[in-house]
Design a protein around this motif. Sequence first.
Motif, PDB file in Angstrom:
ATOM      1  N   HIS A 212     103.583 -19.567   2.307  1.00 53.20           N
ATOM      2  CA  HIS A 212     102.156 -19.865   1.650  1.00 53.20           C
ATOM      3  C   HIS A 212     101.190 -19.216   2.837  1.00 53.20           C
ATOM      4  N   PRO A 213     100.471 -18.006   2.310  1.00 56.18           N
ATOM      5  CA  PRO A 213      99.594 -17.226   3.223  1.00 56.18           C
ATOM      6  C   PRO A 213      98.448 -18.056   3.508  1.00 56.18           C
ATOM      7  N   GLY A 214      97.885 -18.908   2.661  1.00 56.53           N
ATOM      8  CA  GLY A 214      96.644 -19.745   2.754  1.00 56.53           C
ATOM      9  C   GLY A 214      95.513 -19.014   1.802  1.00 56.53           C
ATOM     10  N   GLY A 215      94.584 -19.877   1.530  1.00 61.03           N
ATOM     11  CA  GLY A 215      93.519 -19.463   0.890  1.00 61.03           C
ATOM     12  C   GLY A 215      92.859 -18.140   1.177  1.00 61.03           C
ATOM     13  N   ILE A 216      92.686 -17.171   0.466  1.00 58.29           N
ATOM     14  CA  ILE A 216      92.347 -16.007   1.192  1.00 58.29           C
ATOM     15  C   ILE A 216      91.482 -15.115  -0.083  1.00 58.29           C
ATOM     16  N   ARG A 217      90.467 -14.300   0.287  1.00 56.08           N
ATOM     17  CA  ARG A 217      89.613 -13.795  -0.848  1.00 56.08           C
ATOM     18  C   ARG A 217      90.364 -12.379  -0.771  1.00 56.08           C
ATOM     19  N   THR A 218      91.203 -12.024  -1.813  1.00 59.65           N
ATOM     20  CA  THR A 218      91.762 -10.562  -1.944  1.00 59.65           C
ATOM     21  C   THR A 218      91.654 -10.276  -3.462  1.00 59.65           C
ATOM     22  N   GLU A 219      92.394  -9.147  -3.709  1.00 64.56           N
ATOM     23  CA  GLU A 219      92.288  -8.938  -5.172  1.00 64.56           C
ATOM     24  C   GLU A 219      93.052  -9.833  -6.177  1.00 64.56           C
ATOM     25  N   LEU A 220      93.802 -10.594  -5.512  1.00 66.96           N
ATOM     26  CA  LEU A 220      94.319 -11.511  -6.333  1.00 66.96           C
ATOM     27  C   LEU A 220      93.608 -12.569  -7.143  1.00 66.96           C
ATOM     28  N   THR A 221      92.304 -12.573  -6.643  1.00 65.90           N
ATOM     29  CA  THR A 221      91.406 -13.401  -7.521  1.00 65.90           C
ATOM     30  C   THR A 221      90.436 -13.054  -8.434  1.00 65.90           C
ATOM     31  N   LYS A 251      90.987 -18.294   4.923  1.00 65.27           N
ATOM     32  CA  LYS A 251      91.673 -17.041   5.827  1.00 65.27           C
ATOM     33  C   LYS A 251      91.191 -15.639   5.909  1.00 65.27           C
ATOM     34  N   SER A 252      91.092 -14.981   6.846  1.00 66.63           N
ATOM     35  CA  SER A 252      90.996 -13.588   6.801  1.00 66.63           C
ATOM     36  C   SER A 252      92.388 -13.118   6.162  1.00 66.63           C
ATOM     37  N   ILE A 253      92.280 -11.876   5.867  1.00 68.52           N
ATOM     38  CA  ILE A 253      93.505 -11.055   5.581  1.00 68.52           C
ATOM     39  C   ILE A 253      94.466 -11.065   6.825  1.00 68.52           C
ATOM     40  N   PRO A 254      94.321 -10.734   7.837  1.00 70.57           N
ATOM     41  CA  PRO A 254      95.208 -10.832   9.103  1.00 70.57           C
ATOM     42  C   PRO A 254      95.567 -12.101   9.291  1.00 70.57           C
ATOM     43  N   GLN A 255      95.063 -13.139   9.005  1.00 67.87           N
ATOM     44  CA  GLN A 255      95.569 -14.570   9.174  1.00 67.87           C
ATOM     45  C   GLN A 255      96.348 -15.031   8.159  1.00 67.87           C
ATOM     46  N   GLY A 256      96.157 -14.477   6.944  1.00 68.81           N
ATOM     47  CA  GLY A 256      97.061 -14.604   5.852  1.00 68.81           C
ATOM     48  C   GLY A 256      98.284 -14.014   5.802  1.00 68.81           C
ATOM     49  N   ALA A 257      98.421 -12.812   6.370  1.00 67.54           N
ATOM     50  CA  ALA A 257      99.668 -12.110   6.581  1.00 67.54           C
ATOM     51  C   ALA A 257     100.612 -12.509   7.722  1.00 67.54           C
ATOM     52  N   ALA A 258      99.944 -13.348   8.544  1.00 68.58           N
ATOM     53  CA  ALA A 258     100.620 -13.500   9.770  1.00 68.58           C
ATOM     54  C   ALA A 258     101.940 -14.523   9.284  1.00 68.58           C
ATOM     55  N   THR A 259     101.879 -15.566   8.481  1.00 66.87           N
ATOM     56  CA  THR A 259     102.757 -16.442   8.339  1.00 66.87           C
ATOM     57  C   THR A 259     104.135 -15.451   7.682  1.00 66.87           C
ATOM     58  N   ASP A 270     117.608 -19.720  11.530  1.00 69.44           N
ATOM     59  CA  ASP A 270     118.137 -21.224  11.140  1.00 69.44           C
ATOM     60  C   ASP A 270     116.845 -22.307  10.864  1.00 69.44           C
ATOM     61  N   GLU A 271     115.724 -21.935  11.797  1.00 68.82           N
ATOM     62  CA  GLU A 271     114.708 -22.600  11.486  1.00 68.82           C
ATOM     63  C   GLU A 271     113.930 -22.521   9.945  1.00 68.82           C
ATOM     64  N   VAL A 272     113.942 -21.347   9.351  1.00 68.71           N
ATOM     65  CA  VAL A 272     113.190 -21.193   8.335  1.00 68.71           C
ATOM     66  C   VAL A 272     114.027 -20.984   7.054  1.00 68.71           C
ATOM     67  N   GLY A 273     115.369 -20.893   7.131  1.00 71.76           N
ATOM     68  CA  GLY A 273     116.005 -20.430   6.093  1.00 71.76           C
ATOM     69  C   GLY A 273     116.003 -21.451   5.103  1.00 71.76           C
ATOM     70  N   GLY A 274     115.893 -21.246   3.838  1.00 70.11           N
ATOM     71  CA  GLY A 274     115.901 -21.997   2.785  1.00 70.11           C
ATOM     72  C   GLY A 274     114.869 -23.035   2.588  1.00 70.11           C
ATOM     73  N   LEU A 275     113.665 -22.570   3.507  1.00 66.31           N
ATOM     74  CA  LEU A 275     112.645 -23.851   3.616  1.00 66.31           C
ATOM     75  C   LEU A 275     111.242 -22.801   3.195  1.00 66.31           C
ATOM     76  N   TYR A 276     110.068 -23.565   3.058  1.00 66.31           N
ATOM     77  CA  TYR A 276     108.967 -23.047   2.954  1.00 66.31           C
ATOM     78  C   TYR A 276     107.800 -23.414   3.982  1.00 66.31           C
ATOM     79  N   CYS A 277     107.349 -22.354   4.338  1.00 65.75           N
ATOM     80  CA  CYS A 277     106.501 -22.375   5.596  1.00 65.75           C
ATOM     81  C   CYS A 277     104.909 -22.002   5.384  1.00 65.75           C
ATOM     82  N   ASP A 278     104.182 -22.505   6.189  1.00 60.59           N
ATOM     83  CA  ASP A 278     102.604 -22.372   5.864  1.00 60.59           C
ATOM     84  C   ASP A 278     102.267 -22.258   7.364  1.00 60.59           C
TER      85      ASP A 278
END
Length: 322
Positions: A212-221, A251-259, A270-278
């Motif tokens: 999940h990148p976070g709430g960001i103002r992009t063209e997605l809106t 978030k800013s776009i650079p913050q959103g793409a960080a994850t 092994d920490e992230v495989g098969g899981l969801y991250c934010d």
Amino acid sequence: MTNVFGATSTTEEVLSGIDLSGKRVLVTGVSAGLGVETARALVAHGAKVVGAARDLAKAEGATAIVRAETANGGSLDLIALDLASLASVRACADALLADGRLFDVVIANAGVMAAPFGHTADGFETQFGTNHLGHFTFVNRIASLIAPGGRLVNLASSGHRFADVDLEDPNFEHTAYDPWIAYGRSKTANILFAVEFDRRHMARGVRATAVHPGGIRTELTRHLGDGALEAMVDKVNEELAAQGKSPFELKSIPQGAATSVWAGFVAAADEVGGLYCDNCQVATVTENPASRISEGVRAYALDAERAKALWNKSEEMIDERF
């Protein structure tokens, strides 16, 4: 590993000191927002990026900044990919397979949000067809090009909290259409796809995760009306205030793409495989309905049996087996 990043971390902070020279990465949706920033950060650290976009002319203009910041042998090439057309998806995959070069990481970034009711070229509801089925077909077709030790990163959203997938009526043929429910279904599908892809490919050292990148103002809106995003944030902050929590901030776009880059290149597989991250960390499972935009992941989005059922339904819908 010890996590030193969080909600405000940027792509540059996450990749600080990391040399991606020799890495080859595929990023979908490089004509705006997160896709452009993801590509920029990667080529600036030496990666060779193949960027996929529906509108190549738009992508050429949007990625000028990417080419301007290439370093250490980094590069960007563009390919045409319309996720709302299986013909385009298959043609793009076939071209990559014919080329034969491997990818270290595939970042399935492209998508649409809260679109009005409509259908893809193949008759699927727009959001499920584009966000899930397009990527499902594309990634599975090029799965052999993900190198052993490689990763798939699916861009999901806290919007998965709006709805679980509906395997009985994925195209809203018998259900009243709601753009946010449709978005929620598609984002839950992105997570479940990562869960099952991870299970199927981990034996050869390929892992998959959803972020999940976070709430960001992009063209997605772009499908939201004027002031709609601000109204949503205000409502969320009323809920958070009632719970005694700090306000939600975009978030800013650079913050959103960080994850995305953290999950692809920094976190242990092994920490992230098969899981969801934010927020550059693995999310906790929560069933708190008070706020559907806060951190955490719903249990149904990580359910292994649900993931298998979605995979089977998706194969049935596109009439292709993997």
